[in-house]
Design a protein around this motif. Structure first.
Motif, PDB file in Angstrom:
ATOM      1  N   THR A  36      72.643  45.398  47.933  1.00 58.93           N
ATOM      2  CA  THR A  36      71.234  45.802  47.973  1.00 58.93           C
ATOM      3  C   THR A  36      70.336  45.051  48.965  1.00 58.93           C
ATOM      4  OG1 THR A  36      70.881  44.337  46.089  1.00 58.93           O
ATOM      5  CG2 THR A  36      71.200  46.684  45.627  1.00 58.93           C
ATOM      6  N   PRO A  37      70.595  43.785  49.359  1.00 57.81           N
ATOM      7  CA  PRO A  37      69.677  43.102  50.280  1.00 57.81           C
ATOM      8  C   PRO A  37      69.476  43.872  51.579  1.00 57.81           C
ATOM      9  CG  PRO A  37      71.202  41.530  49.334  1.00 57.81           C
ATOM     10  CD  PRO A  37      71.686  42.878  48.926  1.00 57.81           C
ATOM     11  N   SER A  38      68.295  43.690  52.177  1.00 57.91           N
ATOM     12  CA  SER A  38      67.956  44.430  53.393  1.00 57.91           C
ATOM     13  C   SER A  38      68.658  43.887  54.630  1.00 57.91           C
ATOM     14  CB  SER A  38      66.443  44.402  53.618  1.00 57.91           C
ATOM     15  OG  SER A  38      65.985  43.052  53.721  1.00 57.91           O
ATOM     16  N   TYR A  39      69.287  42.733  54.501  1.00 55.70           N
ATOM     17  CA  TYR A  39      70.083  42.175  55.594  1.00 55.70           C
ATOM     18  C   TYR A  39      71.556  42.219  55.173  1.00 55.70           C
ATOM     19  CZ  TYR A  39      71.583  39.039  59.304  1.00 55.70           C
ATOM     20  OH  TYR A  39      72.193  38.513  60.404  1.00 55.70           O
ATOM     21  N   PRO A  40      72.483  42.538  56.128  1.00 54.18           N
ATOM     22  CA  PRO A  40      73.908  42.600  55.746  1.00 54.18           C
ATOM     23  C   PRO A  40      74.369  41.321  55.058  1.00 54.18           C
ATOM     24  CG  PRO A  40      73.608  43.475  57.947  1.00 54.18           C
ATOM     25  CD  PRO A  40      72.279  42.916  57.541  1.00 54.18           C
ATOM     26  N   THR A 228      76.704  54.353  70.749  1.00 55.59           N
ATOM     27  CA  THR A 228      76.938  52.959  71.141  1.00 55.59           C
ATOM     28  C   THR A 228      75.678  52.321  71.697  1.00 55.59           C
ATOM     29  OG1 THR A 228      79.202  53.591  71.684  1.00 55.59           O
ATOM     30  CG2 THR A 228      78.440  51.471  72.491  1.00 55.59           C
ATOM     31  N   THR A 229      74.951  53.024  72.551  1.00 53.95           N
ATOM     32  CA  THR A 229      73.737  52.449  73.133  1.00 53.95           C
ATOM     33  C   THR A 229      72.637  52.307  72.079  1.00 53.95           C
ATOM     34  OG1 THR A 229      73.005  54.658  73.835  1.00 53.95           O
ATOM     35  CG2 THR A 229      74.283  53.352  75.411  1.00 53.95           C
ATOM     36  N   VAL A 230      72.588  53.244  71.137  1.00 55.79           N
ATOM     37  CA  VAL A 230      71.607  53.125  70.058  1.00 55.79           C
ATOM     38  C   VAL A 230      71.900  51.903  69.203  1.00 55.79           C
ATOM     39  CG1 VAL A 230      70.749  54.200  67.945  1.00 55.79           C
ATOM     40  CG2 VAL A 230      71.071  55.578  69.985  1.00 55.79           C
ATOM     41  N   LEU A 231      73.163  51.708  68.850  1.00 54.31           N
ATOM     42  CA  LEU A 231      73.534  50.558  68.027  1.00 54.31           C
ATOM     43  C   LEU A 231      73.283  49.249  68.759  1.00 54.31           C
ATOM     44  CD1 LEU A 231      76.859  51.788  66.382  1.00 54.31           C
ATOM     45  CD2 LEU A 231      74.620  51.552  65.324  1.00 54.31           C
ATOM     46  N   ALA A 232      73.591  49.216  70.066  1.00 56.87           N
ATOM     47  CA  ALA A 232      73.365  47.988  70.838  1.00 56.87           C
ATOM     48  C   ALA A 232      71.880  47.636  70.858  1.00 56.87           C
ATOM     49  CB  ALA A 232      73.898  48.166  72.255  1.00 56.87           C
ATOM     50  N   ALA A 233      71.027  48.645  71.011  1.00 51.27           N
ATOM     51  CA  ALA A 233      69.587  48.387  71.009  1.00 51.27           C
ATOM     52  C   ALA A 233      69.111  47.914  69.636  1.00 51.27           C
ATOM     53  CB  ALA A 233      68.843  49.658  71.419  1.00 51.27           C
ATOM     54  N   ARG A 234      69.694  48.468  68.579  1.00 49.15           N
ATOM     55  CA  ARG A 234      69.286  48.062  67.231  1.00 49.15           C
ATOM     56  C   ARG A 234      69.691  46.609  66.947  1.00 49.15           C
ATOM     57  NH1 ARG A 234      68.850  52.492  63.595  1.00 49.15           N
ATOM     58  NH2 ARG A 234      67.725  54.153  64.705  1.00 49.15           N
ATOM     59  N   GLY A 238      67.867  43.048  65.438  1.00 49.25           N
ATOM     60  CA  GLY A 238      68.262  42.627  64.094  1.00 49.25           C
ATOM     61  C   GLY A 238      69.087  43.711  63.426  1.00 49.25           C
ATOM     62  N   THR A 239      70.131  43.284  62.718  1.00 53.17           N
ATOM     63  CA  THR A 239      71.024  44.251  62.099  1.00 53.17           C
ATOM     64  C   THR A 239      70.484  44.719  60.754  1.00 53.17           C
ATOM     65  OG1 THR A 239      72.266  42.436  61.110  1.00 53.17           O
ATOM     66  CG2 THR A 239      73.047  43.292  63.230  1.00 53.17           C
ATOM     67  N   SER A 240      70.985  45.875  60.321  1.00 49.27           N
ATOM     68  CA  SER A 240      70.584  46.464  59.048  1.00 49.27           C
ATOM     69  C   SER A 240      71.834  46.940  58.319  1.00 49.27           C
ATOM     70  CB  SER A 240      69.642  47.640  59.306  1.00 49.27           C
ATOM     71  OG  SER A 240      69.489  48.414  58.138  1.00 49.27           O
ATOM     72  N   PRO A 241      71.820  46.932  56.990  1.00 51.00           N
ATOM     73  CA  PRO A 241      72.987  47.457  56.264  1.00 51.00           C
ATOM     74  C   PRO A 241      73.291  48.917  56.576  1.00 51.00           C
ATOM     75  CG  PRO A 241      71.611  46.154  54.811  1.00 51.00           C
ATOM     76  CD  PRO A 241      70.837  46.307  56.084  1.00 51.00           C
ATOM     77  N   SER A 242      72.318  49.671  57.116  1.00 47.93           N
ATOM     78  CA  SER A 242      72.617  51.054  57.487  1.00 47.93           C
ATOM     79  C   SER A 242      73.655  51.105  58.612  1.00 47.93           C
ATOM     80  CB  SER A 242      71.338  51.781  57.913  1.00 47.93           C
ATOM     81  OG  SER A 242      70.771  51.154  59.048  1.00 47.93           O
ATOM     82  N   ILE A 243      73.654  50.069  59.481  1.00 45.52           N
ATOM     83  CA  ILE A 243      74.701  49.997  60.518  1.00 45.52           C
ATOM     84  C   ILE A 243      76.065  49.751  59.870  1.00 45.52           C
ATOM     85  CG2 ILE A 243      75.490  48.685  62.519  1.00 45.52           C
ATOM     86  CD1 ILE A 243      72.601  48.186  63.250  1.00 45.52           C
TER      87      ILE A 243
END
Length: 291
Positions: A36-40, A228-234, A238-243
């Motif tokens: 559940t946390p907002s960070y992986p 790939t470019t979208v993920l690199a920009a995200r 900062g990373t998100s559990p949605s990734i």
């Protein structure tokens, strides 16, 4: 002879480290996709949630990037596999005297850094498409990315098909020609069926290589975006559990596709062995008949 206890312990320890290195990141990613946390986060597990998968389903930028990546991957397969097939045939059956030089030329794109391929593709197609009056058609992000990726992925396809061609018995072609078959018929009915596993493998490799490519894509995609470019920009922000949720879905789809491919391959192998067995029994029955 039994192995010493120390050797078995060292081997077991090595296997644990080896598989932990390979599969550990995937396991952590999969766990963080449901935490559940907002960070992986893997530990502590504060709760089980599917919220990150729901956020992923509503992320239009990421879904658009995924759609663009799939379209580019399909076109890379359509372009790279025939190019690789032609290169393999030329390598093994035509340019035998200049094989070393031709091999070096064809494999050179594999050894070239991706950023060089991306920049060279943009510069070349910008001028060439303007010169032939097709800039609006050819100088687009998706088209340029397909051309950039195909320029080196076709070499991978060629190497896979060449490995299969080296086991091909040329006497089969000669026998078909002696029986009256034309060259197109020999290619369609003899060579292509033999190369079918290599063609399927090269198509899969081409799609996956296109899907995960970043270096060449970064320069060639221009204003468009791939997954790939979208993920690199995200990730820069900062990373998100949605990734992690997206990566988990990709891993699941890949595993399912690999299992389906293996099932189809084993079924075809059983059918081929059954046909060979029937042919062998028919030949044996014919030889057993009195003259």
């Amino acid at each position: 002879m039994k192995q010493p206890l120390v050797t078995r312990f060292a081997l077991a320890f090595y296997m644990v480290i080896f598989f932990a290195f390979l599969l550990g990141p995937l396991a952590i990613m999969g766990i963080s996709a449901f935490n559940t946390p907002s960070y992986p986060q893997v530990w502590p597990i504060e709760g089980i949630t599917f919220n990150w998968f729901r956020q992923l389903a509503g992320d239009r930028e990421m879904l658009q990037g995924l759609q663009t990546s799939v379209v580019i991957g399909i076109w890379v397969v359509i372009l790279s596999v025939p190019l690789g097939l032609a290169g393999a045939i030329v390598m093994t059956q035509v340019f035998r005297t200049a094989k070393s030089f031709y091999y070096f030329v064809v494999v050179a794109p594999v050894l070239t850094p991706g950023i060089v391929i991306g920049i060279a593709t943009v510069v070349f197609w910008r001028d060439f498409s303007g010169w032939i009056g097709l800039r609006s058609l050819l100088y687009g992000g998706t088209v340029l990315t397909v051309l950039a990726q195909s320029s080196f992925i076709a070499s991978y396809c060629m190497l896979i098909i060449m490995a299969r061609l080296q086991r091909f018995d040329a006497a089969l072609e000669e026998a078909a020609l002696d029986l009256g078959a034309s060259y197109p018929q020999v290619f369609r009915d003899v060579l292509l069926p033999f190369l079918r596993p290599a063609l399927a493998s090269s198509a899969m490799l081409a799609f996956l290589s296109s899907f995960e490519n970043y270096n060449a894509t970064t320069f060639a995609i221009l204003s468009d975006k791939t997954l790939t470019t979208v993920l690199a920009a995200r990730v820069r922000l900062g990373t998100s559990p949605s990734i992690s949720a997206l990566a988990t879905l990709i891993v699941v789809v890949t595993i399912v596709a690999a299992i389906v491919f293996e099932i189809i391959k084993r079924r075809n192998d059983r059918r081929r062995e059954y046909r060979l067995k029937l042919a062998w029994e028919a030949d044996a029955a014919e030889l057993a008949q009195p003259m």
